[in-house]
Design an enzyme around this catalytic site. Structure first.
Site, PDB file in Angstrom:
ATOM      1  CB  SER A  36      48.462  22.832  42.393  1.00 22.29           C
ATOM      2  OG  SER A  36      47.272  23.014  43.141  1.00 22.29           O
ATOM      3  CG  HIS A  41      40.069  22.205  40.896  1.00 23.49           C
ATOM      4  ND1 HIS A  41      41.047  21.733  40.045  1.00 23.49           N
ATOM      5  CD2 HIS A  41      40.625  23.247  41.564  1.00 23.49           C
ATOM      6  CE1 HIS A  41      42.146  22.458  40.211  1.00 23.49           C
ATOM      7  NE2 HIS A  41      41.926  23.389  41.111  1.00 23.49           N
ATOM      8  CD  GLN A  43      41.552  28.016  43.403  1.00 20.35           C
ATOM      9  OE1 GLN A  43      41.871  28.741  44.332  1.00 20.35           O
ATOM     10  NE2 GLN A  43      42.396  27.676  42.439  1.00 20.35           N
ATOM     11  CD  GLU A  57      34.786  43.128  33.710  1.00 19.69           C
ATOM     12  OE1 GLU A  57      35.354  42.448  32.831  1.00 19.69           O
ATOM     13  OE2 GLU A  57      34.108  42.606  34.623  1.00 19.69           O
ATOM     14  CG  HIS A 156      34.390  39.311  35.763  1.00 16.91           C
ATOM     15  ND1 HIS A 156      35.225  40.259  35.206  1.00 16.91           N
ATOM     16  CD2 HIS A 156      35.201  38.304  36.161  1.00 16.91           C
ATOM     17  CE1 HIS A 156      36.476  39.834  35.267  1.00 16.91           C
ATOM     18  NE2 HIS A 156      36.482  38.643  35.832  1.00 16.91           N
ATOM     19  CG  HIS A 171      30.840  39.858  31.932  1.00 12.54           C
ATOM     20  ND1 HIS A 171      30.375  40.799  32.838  1.00 12.54           N
ATOM     21  CD2 HIS A 171      32.176  40.035  31.868  1.00 12.54           C
ATOM     22  CE1 HIS A 171      31.391  41.511  33.294  1.00 12.54           C
ATOM     23  NE2 HIS A 171      32.491  41.062  32.722  1.00 12.54           N
TER      24      HIS A 171
END
Length: 179
Positions: A36, A41, A43, A57, A156, A171
């Site tokens: 948005s 940026h 998060q 995984e 991850h 990774h």
């Protein structure tokens, strides 16, 4: 590089909290991917459960380690570095590949050469190299499509549930919206 350092600090800080079992660092770039805000940026979500993809995984990494006594992504890094067929780019510590299991067109996976479970375990030179390859991958998307190209990127890494998670190999996934 400063962003990588902050990500590492946030991973440690949030992951140390009692009810936090996973810290997800990600970026959705472009309105197509749900961003948005037009400025760059990312998060960070800290949750009490492991998201579906990292959970799958983890299961695969654990099974591979149990069967072969080796890290799945360490083995995959070696294979892709040697084969070079799906190699997008590499630097001293990381390589970016189009994984053979890619579902999305132009999907990219960044894997580190050294077996580390999370971003906080990176040495200084690895953080520099990680920042370098992240920048090169995103700029390559922009050049390839001649536009500020949208994507979802996710790092991850190991869960923060108090277990050691030696099977984990950090990774990063890039998913462009081209399905």
């Amino acid at each position: 590089r400063r962003v990588i350092d902050v990500w590492g600090e946030q991973f440690v800080d949030l992951g140390a909290r009692e009810r936090i079992d996973y810290v997800q660092i990600f970026e959705n770039r472009g309105a197509t991917m749900g961003a948005s805000n037009p400025h760059p940026h990312c998060q960070i979500w800290a949750t009490s459960s492991i998201p579906n993809e990292p959970k799958k995984e983890q299961s695969a990494m654990r099974a591979y380690d149990a069967k072969h006594s080796k890290c799945l992504l360490c083995e995959y890094f070696s294979y892709e570095a040697q084969a070079g067929e799906r190699l997008v780019m590499r630097n001293q510590h990381f390589l970016a590949v189009v994984p053979f299991w890619a579902v999305w067109p132009f999907e990219t996976l960044i894997i580190g050469q050294r077996h580390i479970a999370d971003i906080s375990a990176m040495k200084s030179e690895e953080r520099d190299a990680f920042a370098d390859i992240l920048g090169k991958v995103t700029r390559s998307y922009d050049r390839l499509f001649s536009v500020s190209f949208p994507y979802s990127m996710g790092i991850h890494q190991r869960p923060t549930d108090g277990e050691s998670h030696g099977e984990w190999h950090m990774h990063t996934h890039f998913y462009p919206p081209l399905l």
